[in-house]
Write an enzyme that holds these catalytic residues in place. Sequence first.
Site, short mmCIF file in Angstrom:
data_model
loop_
_atom_site.label_atom_id
_atom_site.label_comp_id
_atom_site.label_asym_id
_atom_site.label_seq_id
_atom_site.Cartn_x
_atom_site.Cartn_y
_atom_site.Cartn_z
N CYS A 171 0.71 -1.23 -0.10
CA CYS A 171 0.10 0.07 0.05
C CYS A 171 0.77 1.08 -0.14
CB CYS A 171 -0.73 0.14 1.20
SG CYS A 171 -2.03 -1.22 1.20
N ARG A 191 5.90 -0.52 -4.26
CA ARG A 191 5.52 -1.21 -3.02
C ARG A 191 4.67 -2.27 -3.13
NH1 ARG A 191 6.59 2.03 1.33
NH2 ARG A 191 4.86 1.10 2.69
N TRP A 227 -2.81 -2.85 -1.55
CA TRP A 227 -2.47 -4.11 -1.91
C TRP A 227 -3.52 -4.91 -0.97
CZ3 TRP A 227 -0.20 -8.52 0.73
CH2 TRP A 227 0.69 -9.36 -0.09
N ASN A 244 -2.83 2.39 5.42
CA ASN A 244 -1.87 1.32 5.01
C ASN A 244 -1.83 0.63 6.45
OD1 ASN A 244 0.29 -0.45 4.56
ND2 ASN A 244 1.77 1.24 4.25
N GLY A 245 -1.85 -0.73 6.29
CA GLY A 245 -1.70 -1.46 7.50
C GLY A 245 -2.97 -2.58 7.53
N GLU A 261 20.39 -16.85 -2.17
CA GLU A 261 19.95 -15.55 -2.68
C GLU A 261 19.65 -15.83 -4.15
OE1 GLU A 261 18.83 -13.03 -1.61
OE2 GLU A 261 19.27 -11.40 -3.02
N LYS A 280 16.28 -14.79 -5.97
CA LYS A 280 16.09 -13.78 -7.19
C LYS A 280 15.57 -14.37 -8.46
CE LYS A 280 16.97 -10.89 -5.54
NZ LYS A 280 17.10 -10.42 -4.23
N GLU A 290 11.70 -15.31 -8.05
CA GLU A 290 10.79 -14.28 -7.55
C GLU A 290 10.64 -13.44 -8.62
OE1 GLU A 290 11.81 -11.06 -4.79
OE2 GLU A 290 13.98 -11.28 -4.92
N HIS A 315 20.45 -36.56 -0.19
CA HIS A 315 19.45 -37.15 1.05
C HIS A 315 18.06 -36.57 0.52
CE1 HIS A 315 22.80 -37.78 3.76
NE2 HIS A 315 23.33 -36.62 3.33
N LYS A 356 7.13 -4.39 -1.91
CA LYS A 356 8.79 -4.03 -1.65
C LYS A 356 8.78 -4.17 -0.03
CE LYS A 356 12.82 -2.49 -2.26
NZ LYS A 356 13.88 -3.67 -2.76
C1 F6R Z 1 13.95 -10.34 -2.13
C2 F6R Z 1 13.63 -9.07 -1.15
C3 F6R Z 1 12.70 -9.73 0.12
C4 F6R Z 1 13.32 -8.74 1.36
C5 F6R Z 1 12.52 -8.96 2.44
C6 F6R Z 1 12.89 -8.28 3.71
O1 F6R Z 1 14.52 -9.88 -3.42
O2 F6R Z 1 13.68 -8.13 -1.50
O3 F6R Z 1 12.94 -10.90 0.40
O4 F6R Z 1 14.45 -8.88 1.48
O5 F6R Z 1 10.94 -8.85 2.30
O6 F6R Z 1 12.68 -6.77 3.39
P1 F6R Z 1 13.63 -5.58 4.18
O7 F6R Z 1 14.88 -5.88 4.02
O8 F6R Z 1 12.95 -4.36 3.85
O9 F6R Z 1 13.10 -6.10 5.63
#
Ligand code: F6R
Length: 622
Positions: free
Chosen positions: A2, A27, A76, A112-113, A495, A499, A502, A518, A617
């Site tokens: 949001c 976001r 959202w 938002n929330g 990681e 990447k 997602e 395993h 985000k």
């Molecule tokens: C993946 C990504 C998320 C954030 C996670 C934590 O590319 O960006 O997995 O790392 O949502 O977010 P923050 O760092 O803002 O707490």
Amino acid sequence: MCGIVGYTGGHQAAPILLDGLSRLEYRGYDSAGLAVRNGESLAEVVKATGKLYHLADKTDQGRSLIGTCGIGHTRWATHGDPSVTNAHPHVSGNCTGSGSGAVESDVVGVHNGIIENFAELKEKLLHHGYQFYSDTDTEVVVKLVDYYYKKYKIGPIDAITRTMVRVRGSYALALMFRDYPGEIFAARKDSPLIIGTADEAAYLASDVPAILKYTRQVYYIDNLQAARIAPGSVKFYDLNGDEVSLPLTEITWDAAAAEKGGYEHFMLKEIHEQPTAVRDTLNSLVKDGQIDLSATGLTDDVIGSLTQVDIVACGSAWHVGMAAQYVIEDLVKLPVRVELASEFRYRSIPMPGNTLVIVISQSGETADSLAALRVAKERGATTLAVVNVVGSTIAREADHVLYTLAGPEIAVATTKAYSAQLAALDVLAVQMAFLRGTVSGDQYTHLLEELATIPDKIRRVLEDKERLQWFSSKIVNAHDIFFIGRGLDYAISLEGSLKMKEISYIHSEAYAAGELKHGTISLIENNTLVIGVLTQSQLFEKTVSNMVECKSRGAYLMGITTNGNFAVEDSVNFTVYVPRTDEHFVSSLAVIPLQLLAYYTSVNRGLDVDKPRNLAKSVTVE
Ligand code: F6R
């Protein structure tokens, strides 16, 4: 999750609100709406589902909404599906339909929330004659404010603070009252909200990029505070309705940092900003060849007395913790535990002795990480936040803060914030090791010299991007990808896999290479892509063996290793080399090809790289 914007001043509000919302698109959202007032007139509400351009089209890019005071929102969905009716703004009136048009309402608001007790409050309001047109918790809050406003015949701030006492959950609220033209009222608990001022104007937003074009003077409204905003004037109130003063902060970000700057996507731009993000972060912590953590407030005594380190975070930030675990254990010889914040917050983890809990978060607003921080504080741990967004809730609540200097990160998939976090944790590990005597003065100097080379080495890895672009075109139709590695290479595999999945929507998994046998190896079929990370010399042979085991079951292999390990080409089909560096820090280099591979695969699949489906985000709800 949001996005909220607000504007009051001398210009037409709607185009400013649309512009602000476009800068909050990262976001994540599924619908959007505006409410604008022209002087004494009723608020005009317009909402649309889908992308922001639908709302812009509906309002002729904002031109058809006349008025100089307004609020906007990207939603959202949490309560109720993504529909025009559930989109914000919501209104206090007993209107039928979706709550759009010129609304006969005393209060109009965006939120938002999540309001946890909304069902109970809705019951109460139904009992008092309110009718509801949407499924949202926001409509309930707006109506609750209206209820107190009328029942007690009090001003907006008192009605809002009464509501704040009554609701449970998280909120950033922006409200307009029919009797107060030209003013916006706001309140906040556990959801981000900033307020900007300029001559004869005031702004409100969930994040800095939304208003950076107009002002750099912002207030970070605190938890459980309310605000009254008029052109050129902002006042803050505590829960008792008493006025409080807040410091004005100057935003030093370069406005261009929040623009694409000629790149096709924010993600690609941010990938390329990594040398700068890492260099800036290192330079803020290392001065004249010595680490200086004084800005964090962490003293040598605190570091010297630690008996344990717990690292808590979500997603990619958790992967940084996984990498840091290996580095701290090896250099500092302290026990390290890395926990997912969403798990940590509900576990009864003992924190014996002097535990340092490090919470890593780009946004500083992630609900689970914030909750974990509070749990750690309750249990008596010393807390350190490693955060990118200045003034965010996690930064404000932790005992100590180490800011990464990655600048604004817009793409949902993190890249430069991740790299800056990794660099920050590496510096922390080196300093802890030095202060606790687990590395010598010479080793300390060597480690710092090596760290200083990382930005330039990242730049060199980026120069190899065309090969990854080419390779991505070969894997664009993959069904499954496995990322494997041992030790630090496992942390990087985690990681790389995240990447990839997602933003490309290709299923992928990361495994500690030794775990394959395993169970997982049964999933390997003809042409299954297995990507091995091979930067740790002691573990190199072992991971190569695991890769060869996969190859003999039909897998297609890609390897990432350091320059000079050319023998790997005898075993794998496609190899990427990164410059040699101290093995504690090589993950900062090995992750770059994985980011590029994910990026190009997403582009080749024609996907929305910067805003992958279903993701936000900043995850400000649990
Ligand atoms: C993946 C990504 C998320 C954030 C996670 C934590 O590319 O960006 O997995 O790392 O949502 O977010 P923050 O760092 O803002 O707490």
